[in-house]
Structures are given as structure tokens and as C-alpha cells.
Design a protein around this motif. Structure first.
Motif, PDB file in Angstrom:
ATOM      1  N   MET A  68       0.913  -1.200  -0.056  1.00 46.22           N
ATOM      2  CA  MET A  68       0.098  -0.005   0.033  1.00 46.22           C
ATOM      3  C   MET A  68       0.757   1.310  -0.149  1.00 46.22           C
ATOM      4  N   GLU A  69       0.759   2.045  -1.201  1.00 48.85           N
ATOM      5  CA  GLU A  69       1.705   3.342  -1.284  1.00 48.85           C
ATOM      6  C   GLU A  69       0.783   4.441  -1.044  1.00 48.85           C
ATOM      7  N   THR A  70       1.098   5.389  -0.340  1.00 49.32           N
ATOM      8  CA  THR A  70       0.616   6.747  -0.296  1.00 49.32           C
ATOM      9  C   THR A  70       1.576   7.828  -0.718  1.00 49.32           C
ATOM     10  N   ILE A  71       0.882   8.348  -1.807  1.00 48.76           N
ATOM     11  CA  ILE A  71       1.972   9.096  -2.885  1.00 48.76           C
ATOM     12  C   ILE A  71       1.580  10.626  -2.352  1.00 48.76           C
ATOM     13  N   LEU A  72       2.580  11.579  -2.093  1.00 47.73           N
ATOM     14  CA  LEU A  72       2.558  12.784  -1.610  1.00 47.73           C
ATOM     15  C   LEU A  72       3.281  13.594  -2.520  1.00 47.73           C
ATOM     16  N   GLN A  73       2.812  14.735  -3.211  1.00 43.65           N
ATOM     17  CA  GLN A  73       3.561  15.334  -4.171  1.00 43.65           C
ATOM     18  C   GLN A  73       3.637  17.186  -3.867  1.00 43.65           C
ATOM     19  N   SER A  74       5.005  17.553  -3.917  1.00 46.41           N
ATOM     20  CA  SER A  74       4.883  19.233  -3.954  1.00 46.41           C
ATOM     21  C   SER A  74       4.922  19.187  -5.506  1.00 46.41           C
ATOM     22  N   LYS A  75       5.365  20.520  -6.187  1.00 46.55           N
ATOM     23  CA  LYS A  75       5.393  20.782  -7.342  1.00 46.55           C
ATOM     24  C   LYS A  75       6.322  19.944  -8.062  1.00 46.55           C
ATOM     25  N   THR A  76       7.243  19.671  -7.671  1.00 46.95           N
ATOM     26  CA  THR A  76       8.446  18.975  -8.179  1.00 46.95           C
ATOM     27  C   THR A  76       9.039  17.850  -7.623  1.00 46.95           C
ATOM     28  N   LYS A  77       8.229  17.256  -6.544  1.00 48.11           N
ATOM     29  CA  LYS A  77       9.190  16.296  -5.688  1.00 48.11           C
ATOM     30  C   LYS A  77       7.893  15.360  -5.381  1.00 48.11           C
ATOM     31  N   THR A  78       8.248  14.088  -5.298  1.00 47.54           N
ATOM     32  CA  THR A  78       7.364  12.878  -4.815  1.00 47.54           C
ATOM     33  C   THR A  78       7.701  12.220  -4.049  1.00 47.54           C
ATOM     34  N   ILE A  79       6.981  12.068  -2.638  1.00 45.76           N
ATOM     35  CA  ILE A  79       7.446  11.169  -1.312  1.00 45.76           C
ATOM     36  C   ILE A  79       6.450  10.184  -1.593  1.00 45.76           C
ATOM     37  N   VAL A  80       7.082   8.819  -1.277  1.00 44.33           N
ATOM     38  CA  VAL A  80       6.053   7.532  -1.154  1.00 44.33           C
ATOM     39  C   VAL A  80       6.141   6.961   0.262  1.00 44.33           C
ATOM     40  N   ILE A  81       5.103   7.066   1.001  1.00 45.29           N
ATOM     41  CA  ILE A  81       5.039   6.350   2.247  1.00 45.29           C
ATOM     42  C   ILE A  81       4.365   5.057   2.117  1.00 45.29           C
ATOM     43  N   MET A 100      -3.508  33.059   7.343  1.00 48.29           N
ATOM     44  CA  MET A 100      -2.376  32.751   7.797  1.00 48.29           C
ATOM     45  C   MET A 100      -1.836  31.463   7.435  1.00 48.29           C
ATOM     46  N   LEU A 101      -2.570  30.443   7.104  1.00 55.60           N
ATOM     47  CA  LEU A 101      -2.659  29.181   6.570  1.00 55.60           C
ATOM     48  C   LEU A 101      -1.959  29.306   5.366  1.00 55.60           C
ATOM     49  N   VAL A 102      -2.486  29.865   4.267  1.00 56.57           N
ATOM     50  CA  VAL A 102      -2.146  30.186   3.187  1.00 56.57           C
ATOM     51  C   VAL A 102      -0.916  30.742   2.894  1.00 56.57           C
ATOM     52  N   THR A 103      -0.656  31.786   3.861  1.00 57.16           N
ATOM     53  CA  THR A 103       0.828  32.536   3.698  1.00 57.16           C
ATOM     54  C   THR A 103       1.594  31.453   3.981  1.00 57.16           C
ATOM     55  N   ALA A 104       1.345  30.677   5.060  1.00 60.56           N
ATOM     56  CA  ALA A 104       2.562  29.912   5.486  1.00 60.56           C
ATOM     57  C   ALA A 104       2.905  28.774   4.644  1.00 60.56           C
ATOM     58  N   ILE A 105       1.795  28.323   3.962  1.00 64.17           N
ATOM     59  CA  ILE A 105       1.971  26.942   2.921  1.00 64.17           C
ATOM     60  C   ILE A 105       2.714  27.663   1.660  1.00 64.17           C
ATOM     61  N   LYS A 106       2.411  29.008   1.152  1.00 65.97           N
ATOM     62  CA  LYS A 106       3.178  29.382   0.186  1.00 65.97           C
ATOM     63  C   LYS A 106       4.708  29.917   0.715  1.00 65.97           C
ATOM     64  N   THR A 107       4.857  30.332   1.723  1.00 67.30           N
ATOM     65  CA  THR A 107       6.113  30.537   2.242  1.00 67.30           C
ATOM     66  C   THR A 107       7.186  29.283   1.987  1.00 67.30           C
ATOM     67  N   VAL A 108       6.624  28.283   2.648  1.00 68.12           N
ATOM     68  CA  VAL A 108       7.111  27.155   2.914  1.00 68.12           C
ATOM     69  C   VAL A 108       7.580  26.535   1.345  1.00 68.12           C
ATOM     70  N   GLN A 109       6.403  26.513   0.672  1.00 68.62           N
ATOM     71  CA  GLN A 109       6.672  26.171  -0.768  1.00 68.62           C
ATOM     72  C   GLN A 109       7.804  26.856  -1.498  1.00 68.62           C
ATOM     73  N   GLN A 110       8.013  28.161  -0.929  1.00 72.94           N
ATOM     74  CA  GLN A 110       9.181  28.877  -1.679  1.00 72.94           C
ATOM     75  C   GLN A 110      10.542  28.195  -1.158  1.00 72.94           C
ATOM     76  N   VAL A 111      10.587  27.900  -0.116  1.00 68.34           N
ATOM     77  CA  VAL A 111      11.938  27.209   0.278  1.00 68.34           C
ATOM     78  C   VAL A 111      12.290  25.990   0.162  1.00 68.34           C
ATOM     79  N   THR A 112      11.308  25.178   0.000  1.00 67.40           N
ATOM     80  CA  THR A 112      11.404  23.700  -0.128  1.00 67.40           C
ATOM     81  C   THR A 112      10.674  22.990  -0.802  1.00 67.40           C
ATOM     82  N   ASP A 113      11.137  21.809  -1.423  1.00 70.63           N
ATOM     83  CA  ASP A 113      10.230  21.188  -2.330  1.00 70.63           C
ATOM     84  C   ASP A 113       9.745  19.974  -1.570  1.00 70.63           C
ATOM     85  N   ALA A 114       9.767  19.882  -0.523  1.00 69.34           N
ATOM     86  CA  ALA A 114       9.011  18.750   0.207  1.00 69.34           C
ATOM     87  C   ALA A 114       7.753  18.897   0.431  1.00 69.34           C
ATOM     88  N   PRO A 115       6.962  17.689   0.228  1.00 71.41           N
ATOM     89  CA  PRO A 115       5.604  17.863   0.179  1.00 71.41           C
ATOM     90  C   PRO A 115       5.066  18.080   1.456  1.00 71.41           C
TER      91      PRO A 115
END
Lengths: 287, 287
Positions: free
Chosen positions: A1-14, A76-91
Motif C-alpha cells: 500500500m503506497e501513499t503518494i504525496l507531491q509538491s510541485k516538483t517532488k514525490t514522496i512515497v509512504i 495565515m495558513l495560506v501564507t505559511a503554505i506559500k512561504t514554505v513552498q518557496q524554500v523547499t520542495d518537500a511535500p
């Protein structure tokens, strides 16, 4: 069973066949007044730094929470999400109990996110699952409902199954559900860890879904918490835990997770372990 | 199932309902040339110091080995046993593969000792089990025999059962048998830890005897061994391991064992954990 999460450029499989995924817990104003006040005032520099630090420490994903009494959580949540997405490609794991904030964050998120979380309460399921489906997210399902948190593993497992089946009714496959079997502190109830482990055994055998937990909760109230949290993560990994929202910057926790990956066959011939050690040794000799 | 070991004045109980028992591994000339040379020359001061250090660190029992190429093992083992018995009342594990040394040490030992160890080989069983019976000792049974070390958990478990049944033939109850399911290094075989854990599951379910292992073997050959050994001990404790011959002076290992005791209910309300932490804090503030 694979759970797939993605940022714009990176995939992580759990999954049970992949290395354990640490979801960095630090970006959360609960218990961090300074962070909350800064975020409410529009200052997200600490959010940025915490994202970078956790990823550098080895967190493959980051949990982002903006729940703060004085603040406008959706904004605040939207700003936090956007901020984090700027500095890392971690999902990311979008962490909110306010549906409006969840929806705004899901619309702003680029990729396939994890949502933290939904419980077994019908009202929550019917509000949140449609959003999960709409935005093609995955979601953490907490094994409690309107009756509270049961200390009976069978009851927790039954709630887990309810969440998985209800999600399927909404067109969400089990692979997009990560169950949290709930970790309560052994300081209040000495059986708490064993209850969580037994719950995991049942869910692992009958549902086979990936599992997560807020591992630090197991040691709340005790002195020297990291070794207890670390030992619990190790135990849970042998019972089917495949990810956790945890403090990846804590060396003891990180060591326990990575060592357990070696022992459980997620790091064949300890390739990751050895390279992490070489890096540590190299950094040590620079000092 | 309770395995009871005794010195002249102290009793230690090994069981799933008691705290995990750490058997200090340090008094062993294998890989410690200096120690071996001193013992062969009649100098047992290091043996004395190592006994004190390990007990102070929290080892509830001590393993004593005097196998050194240049030395007269029976004489050295008896002197080592007597030396250690002078400085601590911790029950001992008499560690030798030389029957003459074993017999001499058993005659010198005051109390009910543990013998390390016997294998599934008929020749060894028939030589050693009568000594165990004669001196009312307990014995560690290794789950290998003349065919070698199997990577099949069922085969290891079958050898364990053979040892328990043969011991019963000699009038030795299962409570006096501690099975070692064998820990080989994951550096050579990535399945090694899982094989040991599966072996333990089978033995725990079918025989119910106490189990021990040389936990450090699991990490042999890897860098940063303590976190891997520590994680393995934690995993093994959830599978029925109740004692181990290990390095009690290593903080990471000690922490993992004691934290696991808290999580598994062997330290209700974390009384031992909290007092160990208070002691650590007190020692820290003296520095």
C-alpha cells in the motif's frame, strides 16, 4: 500500500517497503507563542527558517499549522503554505481543524498534499472528505470520534475502518488514507503505548493502510522525553507505522527512525545509514 | 515464566512482567587483549573495576568470561568469579565453552548462577545439562546446532524446543532455560534482524520461555553501532526478549532499555525512569 504525496516538483512515497517518512512538526503555533504572534503580525521569517532547518535535518515532509487565537487562520495558513513552498520542495501536511482554512490552503497548494486530519465523526467526515476528493489529497484519519478516545484497541480499529469505508464511498482509495491509531501519554495511563501498538496490529492485519502518529504525545509529562519517544517510534515501526509527525531535528529520534529502517530492511546494506554517518563525521572534523 | 538467579545475598528475576535485565558484557578477554594478558598474569584489578563500573551503570547481572589463548581457563574463570563476587552481589552469568572451566566455576559460585551457554548439539547438551542440574543453575540455550546457524526462524525455533525438551529430560524446568534466538549482523545479511524477531515470535508463542541475546552482534561492522543495537533491543523487547548480554555503560542502550520498560508497562508511572533522570540531573549539576 503506497501513499503518494507531491509538491510541485517532488514525490514522496509512504509505504512499508520504503524508508520511514518523518513529517517535521515544528511549524505549529500551538505551544509556540512567539511564532504565533509573529505569524499573526505577518512575519513568516521563522516559518521559513523552521522549514529549512527541518528539511536539512532529514524531514521528508513538513506539517504546517497556523492555528493561533489572535490570527485569521485561513489567511495565515495560506501564507505559511506559500512561504514554505518557496524554500523547499518537500511535500506538505496541511494541518487545520477549520474547514475554511483547509479549503483555502488546498486551493493554494501546488501538488498532492496530505491533510491533517479528519476524525470518525460523521459531521467531520462529510465536511472534509469531499475536499480531499476535490483536491486529490491524502488525509490522516484519527481513530477517535464523538464518543471520545477509546482505550479499547478494537474500538479504535473499528473507527479506522469506518473512516476508510466512508472515504471509499466518496471515491477516495485506501491508499490515500493514513490512519493515526492515537498515542496518549504513558505518564497518565501506563497501558497507553500497548493500547496503541495493539490497535496498530489490528489495523495492519485487517486494513493494511499506512499509519502515522504524533509520537511525542506518548511521553508527554515525563522527564527526558526524546528516548521514550524514540523507543516508541521503533516499536511502532515494527507494528506497521510508516510515517510520523515528529521532531526530525532531534538526533535521538532521527537515529531511532533510521536505525529501525536498517533493521527492518528499508535501507539495504545500510547505505543511507553509512552515508549519514560519514556526513556527521565530516561535519564533526570541521569543528 | 520466571527465571530466578541468585548470588549469595541477592535475587534477580527475569520475566516478561519484570524490568528488563541487563547482563553486563564487559568482563570478557575476547577482543580485549590487555584484559586477557592481565588475567593470564594473575592481575584481576581490571576485572574488579569493570564489575563495579557495570553495576554502577545499572547492570543487574554480570557475564564473566575468562577464555584467553595463553591462559589456564578453569583457574582464571574461578578467580574471576571469586573476584567479582567480592565486589558485587549481582548474580553472575558464567561464560565458557570449556566444560572443565564451567564445572570448576559452578563449584566456586555461591548462589544460583546462569550458564552461558549450551547449543542444540547432542554432545554439548549431554555434557552441560547434567552440570546445570547438579548445581541447580539456569542456562542460556543457543538456537543453533551442528548444522550451523539457520536463517529459517522455524528451524531456530525447533532447536530451541529441542533444548527445552532435553533439559526437561534431565529434570531441568523450562523456567531455568533462557533461549537465545541468535542475532547476526544486518551488515552481512539485511534480513538478519527480521529473522531474529520472527524466531522470537514463534518461541514466545509456542514455548513461552525467557529469551536473551547478544544484542550488539546485530550491528557488527556498521558505523555508529549503539543506536542500531539500542533500536534492536527495543524491537526485541516487544517480541519477548527479557534480558540481554549487553553494554550497560552505554547511555543510548541503557536509555532504550529503560524507556522500553516504561512503554511496555514494566515501570508503572515511570517511577524508575523518573528517579534515574533525577539522579542524572543531580550529577549534572555537581559538574
Amino acid at each position: 500500500m503506497e501513499t503518494i504525496l507531491q509538491s510541485k516538483t517532488k514525490t514522496i512515497v509512504i509505504s512499508p517497503e520504503h524508508p520511514f517518512v518523518m513529517i517535521g512538526e515544528r511549524i505549529n503555533p500551538t505551544g509556540r507563542k512567539k511564532l504565533g504572534a509573529e505569524m499573526a503580525a505577518g512575519d513568516f521569517s521563522r516559518v521559513r527558517r523552521d522549514a529549512e532547518t527541518q528539511v536539512a535535518a532529514g524531514a521528508q515532509m513538513l506539517d504546517v499549522n497556523a492555528g493561533f487565537p489572535m490570527g485569521d487562520e485561513p489567511t495565515m495558513l495560506v501564507t505559511a503554505i506559500k512561504t514554505v513552498q518557496q524554500v523547499t520542495d518537500a511535500p506538505l501536511s496541511i494541518d487545520s481543524s477549520v474547514v475554511e482554512a483547509l479549503e483555502a490552503a488546498l486551493a493554494a497548494y501546488e501538488g498532492k498534499p496530505l491533510v491533517n486530519s479528519v476524525t470518525g465523526e460523521d459531521e467531520r467526515l462529510e465536511k472534509i472528505l469531499p475536499l480531499i476528493k476535490k483536491y486529490n489529497a491524502a488525509v490522516i484519519g484519527m481513530a477517535n470520534d464523538e464518543t471520545g478516545i477509546s482505550m479499547d484497541p478494537e474500538i479504535r480499529a473499528a473507527i479506522a475502518e469506518k473512516i476508510v469505508r466512508r472515504a471509499q464511498d466518496h471515491g477516495i482509495p485506501p491508499a490515500d488514507i493514513i490512519i493515526d491509531p492515537l498515542a496518549l501519554t504513558v505518564a497518565a495511563d501506563p497501558t497507553a503505548a500497548r493500547v496503541t501498538l495493539q490497535t496498530m496490529r489490528i489495523i495492519h492485519e485487517h486494513l493494511g493502510v499506512n499509519m502515522s502518529c504524533g509520537a511525542g504525545n506518548i511521553s508527554f509529562g515525563l522527564p527526558e522525553r526524546p528516548p521514550i519517544t524514540a523507543a516508541f517510534l521503533t516499536m511502532a515501526m515494527t507494528h506497521g507505522l510508516t510515517c510520523a509527525i515528529t521532531d526530525a531535528t532531534n538526533e535521538m529520534i532521527r537515529y531511532a527512525v533510521r536505525a529501525s529502517d536498517v533493521l527492518l530492511g528499508h535501507d539495504e546494506y545500510a547505505v543511507n545509514w553509512i552515508s549519514e554517518f560519514r556526513q556527521k563525521k565530516a561535519e564533526g572534523s570541521k569543528q
